[in-house]
Motif scaffolding. Structure first.
Motif, short mmCIF file in Angstrom:
data_model
loop_
_atom_site.label_atom_id
_atom_site.label_comp_id
_atom_site.label_asym_id
_atom_site.label_seq_id
_atom_site.Cartn_x
_atom_site.Cartn_y
_atom_site.Cartn_z
N HIS A 161 0.85 -1.18 0.00
CA HIS A 161 0.00 0.00 0.00
C HIS A 161 0.88 1.23 0.00
O HIS A 161 2.00 1.21 0.52
CB HIS A 161 -0.90 0.02 1.24
N TRP A 177 3.80 -1.09 3.74
CA TRP A 177 3.42 0.28 3.40
C TRP A 177 4.61 1.07 2.87
O TRP A 177 5.71 1.00 3.41
CB TRP A 177 2.86 1.00 4.62
N PRO A 193 -16.53 4.77 4.37
CA PRO A 193 -16.58 6.06 3.68
C PRO A 193 -17.78 6.89 4.09
O PRO A 193 -18.90 6.40 4.19
CB PRO A 193 -16.64 5.66 2.21
N THR A 236 -2.56 4.63 -2.71
CA THR A 236 -3.78 3.87 -2.46
C THR A 236 -4.58 4.50 -1.31
O THR A 236 -5.79 4.32 -1.21
CB THR A 236 -3.45 2.42 -2.08
N HIS A 237 -3.87 5.23 -0.44
CA HIS A 237 -4.47 5.88 0.72
C HIS A 237 -3.94 7.30 0.80
O HIS A 237 -2.78 7.56 0.44
CB HIS A 237 -4.12 5.13 2.01
N PRO A 297 -12.52 0.51 6.80
CA PRO A 297 -13.02 1.75 6.20
C PRO A 297 -14.54 1.84 6.19
O PRO A 297 -15.23 0.83 6.02
CB PRO A 297 -12.45 1.71 4.78
N LYS A 348 -10.16 7.80 -8.52
CA LYS A 348 -11.06 6.70 -8.12
C LYS A 348 -10.29 5.48 -7.60
O LYS A 348 -10.90 4.56 -7.06
CB LYS A 348 -11.93 6.28 -9.31
N HIS A 349 -8.96 5.50 -7.75
CA HIS A 349 -8.16 4.38 -7.27
C HIS A 349 -7.92 4.44 -5.76
O HIS A 349 -7.46 3.46 -5.17
CB HIS A 349 -6.80 4.37 -7.99
N LEU A 350 -8.21 5.57 -5.13
CA LEU A 350 -7.97 5.70 -3.70
C LEU A 350 -8.93 4.81 -2.91
O LEU A 350 -10.14 4.83 -3.12
CB LEU A 350 -8.13 7.15 -3.25
N GLU A 351 -8.37 4.03 -2.00
CA GLU A 351 -9.17 3.12 -1.19
C GLU A 351 -9.66 3.76 0.11
O GLU A 351 -10.66 3.33 0.68
CB GLU A 351 -8.33 1.88 -0.85
N TRP A 352 -8.93 4.76 0.57
CA TRP A 352 -9.24 5.41 1.86
C TRP A 352 -8.65 6.81 1.84
O TRP A 352 -7.52 7.01 1.39
CB TRP A 352 -8.62 4.60 2.99
N PRO A 407 -13.67 8.21 -0.91
CA PRO A 407 -13.98 7.41 0.28
C PRO A 407 -13.43 8.12 1.53
O PRO A 407 -12.46 7.69 2.15
CB PRO A 407 -13.26 6.08 0.01
#
Length: 281
Positions: free
Chosen positions: A3, A25, A197, A63-64, A195, A90-94, A141
């Motif tokens: 990540h 990470w 969102p 990613t975050h 998470p 849109k690729h961001l997870e958090w 998110p």
């Protein structure tokens, strides 16, 4: 799975979070200081000077995302430059936004929680409400963390008490909530792991207290004289310091416990201050 955390305005709370992250990470951190950037790189963190560096490439790899950058009179500086790019990320997870319990305004010492209307009494609080709204509008998110007064290593009352510069300013009915930086870090880590969102979380301990009590307890722990009481009305204070006394409230933290399973390391200022003093050796 690897990540990548993009930490915008990598300050005190963000550094506490990255200390918890494991080898899975990669951290990209922004700072205004060349010296701080070099120190971060020595820790294996990819450091970027901002303003001054285009962050779009870093954003594409993240990613975050965690932002600790406060809004100014013209709004959130990150959104001023990168709002269209973030809206397409849109690729961001958090995504985490570090806000403040100042968004709730003054409640005369009563309790507030995350459902309390946002009615800030200060300009800083009003700017935070606007920034929270602007970040929400991006459709990311997003998770908002409303932090109470932060203390921890290097940010406690002991230095001022030792120097004799600590003041016990008394304003009738005044009460603040506060939080240890390590508890901020564990809340952020718990949110990343679970998470939700759109959620907002109050990050504070279980024991809101008048500020003069904290100073007195710090003096007692150091076996030094308790600083004399100074009435708020006659105290010499900067406009910034005085503005903190414009709001009095107790902040509930049930959501971080119930939704994120957080068990506070320092549920009150007494345990937090004792740990800080013990860590000094």
């Amino acid at each position: 799975m690897k990540h990548t955390l993009l930490s915008l305005g990598h300050g005190y709370s963000a550094r506490a979070l990255t200390a918890l992250l494991d080898a899975d990470w990669h951290v990209i951190a922004t700072t205004r200081s060349t010296d701080k950037a070099e120190a971060l790189r020595a820790q294996g963190i990819e450091a970027l000077i901002w303003p001054g560096t285009d962050l779009r490439e870093a954003l594409s790899r993240a990613t975050h995302l965690l932002t600790s950058i406060a809004p100014d009179g013209e709004g959130d500086p990150i959104l001023a430059e990168y709002a269209p790019d973030l809206a397409q990320a849109k690729h961001l997870e958090w995504v985490g936004y570090l806000s403040t319990t100042g968004v709730y305004g003054d409640h005369g010492g009563d309790w507030v929680d995350e459902t309390t209307p946002l009615t800030p009494a200060t300009i800083r609080g009003q700017r935070r409400v606007a920034a929270e709204t602007a970040w929400r509008d991006l459709g990311l998110p997003l998770h908002i963390f409303r932090l109470a007064g932060i203390y921890g290593p290097g940010r406690g009352p002991f230095a001022k008490v030792r120097k004799g510069t600590a003041r016990r300013i008394i304003k009738q009915g005044q009460v603040f909530s506060r939080t240890h930086v390590e508890d901020i870090a564990q809340v952020l880590a718990a949110s990343i792991a679970r998470p939700n969102p759109g959620a907002a979380y109050n990050v504070c301990d279980d024991d809101p207290a008048p500020p003069q009590e904290v100073i007195a307890h710090a003096a007692e722990l150091l076996d030094l004289p308790v600083p004399p009481a100074i009435p708020f009305e006659t105290a010499e204070m900067t406009p910034m310091a005085r503005s903190f006394y414009a709001e009095s409230k107790k902040v509930r933290n049930d959501r971080i416990k119930e939704e994120l399973g957080v068990v506070l390391k320092y549920p009150d200022y007494r345990s937090g201050l004792a740990a800080l003093l013990a860590a000094e050796g």
